[in-house]
Design an enzyme around this catalytic site. Structure first.
Site, PDB file in Angstrom:
ATOM      1  NE  ARG A 114      57.295  85.013  67.799  1.00  0.00           N
ATOM      2  CZ  ARG A 114      58.605  85.010  67.551  1.00  0.00           C
ATOM      3  NH1 ARG A 114      59.277  83.888  67.601  1.00  0.00           N
ATOM      4  NH2 ARG A 114      59.235  86.129  67.249  1.00  0.00           N
ATOM      5  CE  LYS A 172      59.191  75.083  70.097  1.00  0.00           C
ATOM      6  NZ  LYS A 172      58.803  75.995  69.023  1.00  0.00           N
TER       7      LYS A 172
HETATM    8  C1  R5P Z   1      56.480  79.320  68.079  1.00  0.00           C
HETATM    9  O1  R5P Z   1      55.532  78.718  68.587  1.00  0.00           O
HETATM   10  C2  R5P Z   1      56.557  79.605  66.614  1.00  0.00           C
HETATM   11  O2  R5P Z   1      55.576  78.925  65.900  1.00  0.00           O
HETATM   12  C3  R5P Z   1      57.935  79.238  66.062  1.00  0.00           C
HETATM   13  O3  R5P Z   1      58.135  77.853  66.227  1.00  0.00           O
HETATM   14  C4  R5P Z   1      59.010  79.989  66.806  1.00  0.00           C
HETATM   15  O4  R5P Z   1      58.708  81.352  66.841  1.00  0.00           O
HETATM   16  C5  R5P Z   1      60.345  79.802  66.148  1.00  0.00           C
HETATM   17  O5  R5P Z   1      61.313  80.484  66.891  1.00  0.00           O
HETATM   18  P1  R5P Z   1      62.834  80.100  66.788  1.00  0.00           P
HETATM   19  O6  R5P Z   1      63.199  80.098  65.332  1.00  0.00           O
HETATM   20  O7  R5P Z   1      63.562  81.162  67.544  1.00  0.00           O
HETATM   21  O8  R5P Z   1      62.995  78.754  67.418  1.00  0.00           O
END
Ligand code: R5P
Length: 302
Positions: free
Chosen positions: A103, A201
């Protein structure tokens, strides 16, 4: 070419399953952390010639779990590769089902490191022959590899499992706009013309706080929310809450890599999910879908 597989500490179940699919011997490891925090790992072998002229497959996810954080997992992996390198293998094949730091593939704020590229750079420095990752957060990362590198797709496996649970009148929801294309590809595994929607989001890059909104008509629909990673569950829980407010009947929370850190399970189930579904890229209780056969299919050729 004869193959042998090393099961890394973080992929004990998946590693053995892949070896079984390939009908090859697998080697376990002995690992610990020294009091000063340094990692130790040793391949469980007595004879260093056993890898000579063989295709050596190392399977190690790099997600945090009860026995190690992602940095330990990465160091264990690097040490395993280093050990094998010394033993004259014909080829070193590295399988990292969950790639840590993927990420951090861009600079979000001044002064940051693009650490995902650093991880690939370290793998390149070992001169490995092939690298396999699964649904890596930033698919373009494979282009940074100097060797053959493949990003394996787990979407069909996840969709097949959800179908087997009896999901009907499905709407696939992407938790953010950026993942819509992935969600569209995912939806195709449920049939033609399965609607794909997304919520807006926004994540504060300083605090990590998520703001999500959206209005859809989901009455009597079974909703599948698919993401590559569930970390703290914040993204998933926000999407589930909105889906429920918009009338969703059942909600399946699916992710290739369900890390389920902190209070993720509570947040997701409390938001209204009927089921959390992950793959065995992460050894945990929601690993209902095995990647073993799909990965083995890539590895069975010489
Ligand atoms: C971010 O862009 C990823 O695709 C996931 O949406 C993210 O890592 C999810 O993280 P969390 O469960 O902490 O919201």
């Amino acid at each position: 070419m004869e193959k042998i597989l090393i099961v890394g500490p973080a992929s004990q179940i998946l590693g053995v399953r892949i070896a079984k699919e390939l009908e090859i011997e697998c080697i376990n490891t002995e690992f610990k952390k020294f009091p000063d925090g340094e990692n130790y790992i040793r391949l469980n072998i007595e004879d260093e010639t056993i890898f000579a002229d063989k295709k050596v497959i190392i399977v190690q996810s790099t997600a945090p779990n009860a026995t190690g954080d992602q940095n330990s997992r990465l160091f264990e992996l690097f040490m395993m590769i280093d050990s094998v390198k010394r033993m004259a293998p014909a080829k070193i094949i590295v399988v990292i089902p969950y790639l840590a730091y993927a990420r951090q593939d861009k600079i979000f704020r001044p002064g940051e490191s693009q650490f995902a590229k650093v991880v690939i750079g370290i793998l390149n420095s070992f001169g490995i022959d092939e690298l396999y990752v699964v649904d890596v957060h930033a698919p373009l990362l494979v282009n940074e590899c100097l060797c053959k590198a493949v990003n394996i797709d787990s979407m069909k496996l996840l969709a097949d499992y959800i179908k087997s649970r009896g999901a009907k009148d499905i709407v696939v929801i992407s938790p953010d706009k950026g993942a819509v294309e992935r969600s569209k590809a995912f939806a195709k595994h449920f049939g033609e013309n399965i609607p794909v929607e997304y919520f807006d989001k926004e994540r504060d890059v300083k605090t990590g706080k998520i703001l999500m909104s959206g209005k859809l008509s989901l009455k009597e629909k079974d909703v599948v929310i698919a993401d590559d990673i569930i970390s703290t569950g914040g993204t998933m829980a926000s999407a589930i809450k909105i889906a429920k407010q918009n009338g969703a009947k059942k909600v399946y929370a699916a992710a290739t890599h369900a890390l389920l850190l902190q209070q993720a399970k509570f947040r997701i189930l409390n938001a209204g999910a009927d089921e959390i579904i992950g793959t065995d890229s992460i050894d945990n209780e929601v690993a209902k879908v095995s990647l073993a056969k799909t990965i083995a299919d890539y590895l069975k050729f010489d």
